[in-house]
Design a protein around this motif. Structure first.
Motif, PDB file in Angstrom:
ATOM      1  N   PRO A   1       0.843  -1.204   0.000  1.00  0.00           N
ATOM      2  CA  PRO A   1       0.000   0.000   0.000  1.00  0.00           C
ATOM      3  C   PRO A   1       0.876   1.251   0.000  1.00  0.00           C
ATOM      4  O   PRO A   1       1.906   1.292   0.682  1.00  0.00           O
ATOM      5  N   GLU A   2       0.467   2.259  -0.761  1.00  0.00           N
ATOM      6  CA  GLU A   2       1.329   3.429  -0.969  1.00  0.00           C
ATOM      7  C   GLU A   2       1.684   4.146   0.336  1.00  0.00           C
ATOM      8  O   GLU A   2       2.744   4.763   0.464  1.00  0.00           O
ATOM      9  N   GLY A   3       0.801   4.073   1.334  1.00  0.00           N
ATOM     10  CA  GLY A   3       1.032   4.820   2.577  1.00  0.00           C
ATOM     11  C   GLY A   3       2.129   4.245   3.455  1.00  0.00           C
ATOM     12  O   GLY A   3       2.426   4.789   4.521  1.00  0.00           O
ATOM     13  N   VAL A   4       2.763   3.162   3.015  1.00  0.00           N
ATOM     14  CA  VAL A   4       3.854   2.582   3.821  1.00  0.00           C
ATOM     15  C   VAL A   4       4.983   3.601   4.013  1.00  0.00           C
ATOM     16  O   VAL A   4       5.690   3.582   5.008  1.00  0.00           O
ATOM     17  N   PHE A   5       5.121   4.531   3.073  1.00  0.00           N
ATOM     18  CA  PHE A   5       6.209   5.509   3.207  1.00  0.00           C
ATOM     19  C   PHE A   5       5.823   6.847   2.605  1.00  0.00           C
ATOM     20  O   PHE A   5       5.283   6.904   1.500  1.00  0.00           O
ATOM     21  N   SER A   6       6.104   7.918   3.341  1.00  0.00           N
ATOM     22  CA  SER A   6       5.992   9.278   2.801  1.00  0.00           C
ATOM     23  C   SER A   6       7.176  10.090   3.298  1.00  0.00           C
ATOM     24  O   SER A   6       7.773   9.763   4.339  1.00  0.00           O
ATOM     25  N   LEU A   7       7.491  11.144   2.557  1.00  0.00           N
ATOM     26  CA  LEU A   7       8.617  12.016   2.940  1.00  0.00           C
ATOM     27  C   LEU A   7       8.165  13.464   2.833  1.00  0.00           C
ATOM     28  O   LEU A   7       7.696  13.892   1.783  1.00  0.00           O
ATOM     29  N   LEU A   8       8.337  14.185   3.937  1.00  0.00           N
ATOM     30  CA  LEU A   8       7.900  15.581   3.964  1.00  0.00           C
ATOM     31  C   LEU A   8       9.088  16.519   4.134  1.00  0.00           C
ATOM     32  O   LEU A   8      10.018  16.219   4.893  1.00  0.00           O
ATOM     33  N   MET A   9       9.024  17.647   3.427  1.00  0.00           N
ATOM     34  CA  MET A   9      10.079  18.666   3.491  1.00  0.00           C
ATOM     35  C   MET A   9       9.599  19.820   4.361  1.00  0.00           C
ATOM     36  O   MET A   9       8.403  20.138   4.372  1.00  0.00           O
ATOM     37  N   ASP A  10      10.550  20.474   5.033  1.00  0.00           N
ATOM     38  CA  ASP A  10      10.212  21.701   5.758  1.00  0.00           C
ATOM     39  C   ASP A  10      11.487  22.460   6.075  1.00  0.00           C
ATOM     40  O   ASP A  10      12.499  21.846   6.437  1.00  0.00           O
TER      41      ASP A  10
END
Ligand SMILES: NC(=O)C1=CN([C@@H]2O[C@H](COP(=O)(O)OP(=O)(O)OC[C@H]3O[C@@H](n4cnc5c(N)ncnc54)[C@H](OP(=O)(O)O)[C@@H]3O)[C@@H](O)[C@H]2O)C=CC1
Ligand SMILES: O=C(O)CCC(=O)C(=O)O
Length: 527
Positions: free
Chosen positions: A210-219
């Motif tokens: 499932p796609e939600g296994v990994f996300s990456l956020l910038m800030d």
């Protein structure tokens, strides 16, 4: 692979609508292309929602499938190729050889966790069969396994842009446990983070997860990290960085309606005790080796030997002469960020201005963004009277505490806050002294090592990279090594479940072929 400056949210790449920022070339202070756009609250919301949605499916993937996924992440990182190393060199100022080694460690770590997952021991399966005839009361059928805690927020560290960052130890151990990960990129290396993040994203797709296994956020600031830790779907946090940052996240996590654990690795000065016989026999050699460890990576290791404790005498004089001579020839080296360089210079200035502190040696001077190594000394009495001398100066600086006797060494150790490591240099004639210090060291640190220095953590099964506060927020765990998986697991007990409803790990026929604790006794599969 082009770097676009986007956030990776599940399978999508989305340009953030928050503040834009650019990576800075560590050596020159020049901005690098492209512009990154900070994630918005809606991006955080979407990443957390996808992670929560993925959780039940991902945590019940077969052990083999999960292991293959971790291996696919490792292979995808290698497949990025030299572009990853080149970008990482520019953003961090760290040299090629170090970063190639760090990539090897990152990949090795993922593969080690693949092995841990296949082995299945981390599930700690236990079966206490029912005893219906037991008197005075029958015993129910009780079975226990560990399950993943839920989506985990991981903060990339500035000083290990690969091994402690987007697909570093925290991410590897969380994914191994069965937890989706929402990573927050460190703004010191956003391009490196994106390249690694895209590799993880590709592995998720390749493995049909499932796609939600990994996300990456910038800030560029702290709002995304704060929102992540506050999000009700996040169930645990992995962090390596400053004490201030770690404590702020702990406070946010504790103030939630449902508090969650933050596994923060923070400050440590890693005492090194030089015992008399060792010092007498090879003080000069130890001095030279010490400078090698102190200046590794411009001293930007949380395992850096920041405090040396030794008895006054000829042995210590030899150590100091050799260490000072080696240090004076040390080239200044580019530091990770202008902020870290500034903090280092401020820490050095404070030590130089302290009347109880003597400057023994400085390394060669360097350019604007380079850290100049430094060695200081003080007395045990002065150290015990001034708590600021025990504060971490992040970089290649160390303080030697001259001690009149072993009791003073012990008193200094007793005064220290929790540490990641303590090193003891000893010969056989020092064993009694070492034996007397061991209980103090065990109370203070996560790893005790002999005749070496703590930099360069081995990634293995018996490693503890942790320690009492403030070395970490929870001294019962480690952030390196296979034990790290336990931060992201919790036990569930199943009482009197019909066989048809039991998870595979707990079925009578033991289809996963696990070693299990059967009625209290560790039992081989098939036994
Ligand atoms: N002991 C160790 O292992 C290490 C110690 N350090 C120490 O940390 C100092 C700064 O280095 P750095 O690596 O930037 O460490 P920081 O702790 O400042 O930052 C680490 C990460 O946490 C985020 N963060 C920091 N504070 C908060 C907060 N209050 N709320 C939410 N997120 C937060 C940062 O975001 P953002 O950057 O966007 O603000 C960054 O992504 C160094 O000078 C050194 O003293 C650093 C690395 C390792
Ligand atoms: O010394 C190492 O290999 C790891 C150091 C570390 O964990 C850190 O600096 O954050």
């Amino acid at each position: 692979m082009p770097i676009t400056g986007e956030n990776l949210i599940g399978a999508a790449a989305r340009r953030g609508e928050g503040e834009t920022f650019r990576a800075v070339e560590a050596a020159t202070g020049q901005s690098l292309e492209p512009a990154f756009a900070s994630a918005t609250p809606a991006d955080v919301e979407r990443a957390c929602a996808l992670a929560a949605e993925a959780f039940d499916t991902y945590r019940e993937t077969s052990l083999e499938d999960r292991a293959r996924f971790l291996e696919a992440v490792a292979d995808a990182i290698v497949a990025v190729g030299d572009e990853l190393i080149v970008r990482c060199m520019a953003e961090s100022g760290l040299p090629r050889a170090r970063l190639e080694g760090e990539r090897g460690r990152t990949v090795g770590q993922l593969k080690m966790f693949a092995g841990v997952v296949r082995d299945g021991g981390f599930l700690e399966a236990r079966v206490d069969p029912a005893q219906p005839e037991r008197k005075p009361l029958p015993r129910p059928d009780l079975r226990l396994r560990q399950i993943a805690v839920g989506p985990v927020a991981v903060f990339g560290a500035s000083n290990f842009p690969l091994a402690f960052s987007v697909a570093g130890g925290d991410t590897a151990s969380a994914l191994a446990a069965g937890c989706p990960v929402v990573a927050k990129a460190h703004p010191a290396h956003p391009g490196t983070s994106e390249l690694v993040g895209r590799a993880v994203q590709a592995a998720v797709k390749q493995c049909g997860l499932p796609e939600g296994v990994f996300s990456l956020l910038m800030d560029s600031g702290i709002s995304v990290g704060q929102a992540l830790v506050a999000d009700p779907r996040i169930t645990a946090v992995g962090f390596t960085g400053s004490r201030r940052g770690g404590v702020a996240l702990m406070q946010t996590a504790a103030a939630r309606p449902v508090p969650i654990p933050v596994y923060a690795e923070m400050s440590s000065i890693n005492p090194v005790v030089l015992l008399p016989a060792a010092l007498e026999a090879r003080g000069r050699d130890i001095g030279r080796a010490f400078v090698g460890s102190l200046t590794l990576g411009s001293g930007q290791f949380c395992t850096n030997p920041g405090l040396i404790l030794a008895l006054e005498g000829a042995g210590l004089d030899g150590f100091l002469e050799a260490a000072s001579a080696a240090l004076k020839e040390t080239q200044a080296a580019t530091m990770l960020t202008p902020g870290i360089h500034k903090a280092y210079c401020a820490g050095i200035a404070a030590l130089e201005a302290n009347p109880a502190v003597t400057t023994l040696a400085r390394g060669l001077a360097g350019g604007t963004h380079q850290g100049q190594a430094a060695l200081f000394s003080t007395t045990a009495e002065a150290f015990l009277a001034d708590h600021t001398l025990a504060e971490e100066v992040f970089g290649a600086a160390s303080l030697v505490v001259r001690c009149p006797d072993l009791a003073a060494i012990r008193a200094v150790l007793e005064r220290l806050e929790g540490q990641l490591t303590a090193a003891v240099h000893l010969d056989e004639a020092d064993h009694d002294a070492a034996r007397a210090l061991l209980p103090v060291l065990e109370r203070r640190v996560g790893r005790i090592l002999v005749n070496g220095f703590g930099t360069g953590v081995e990634v293995g099964h018996a490693m503890v990279h942790g320690g009492p506060y403030p070395a970490t927020s929870d001294g019962r765990t480690t952030s390196v090594g296979s034990l790290a998986i336990h931060r992201f697991l919790r036990p569930v007990s199943y009482q009197d479940l019909p066989a048809a409803l039991l998870p595979a790990a707990l079925r009578d026929d033991n289809p996963l072929k696990l070693w299990r604790r059967q009625d209290g006794k560790l039992t081989a599969p098939g036994a």
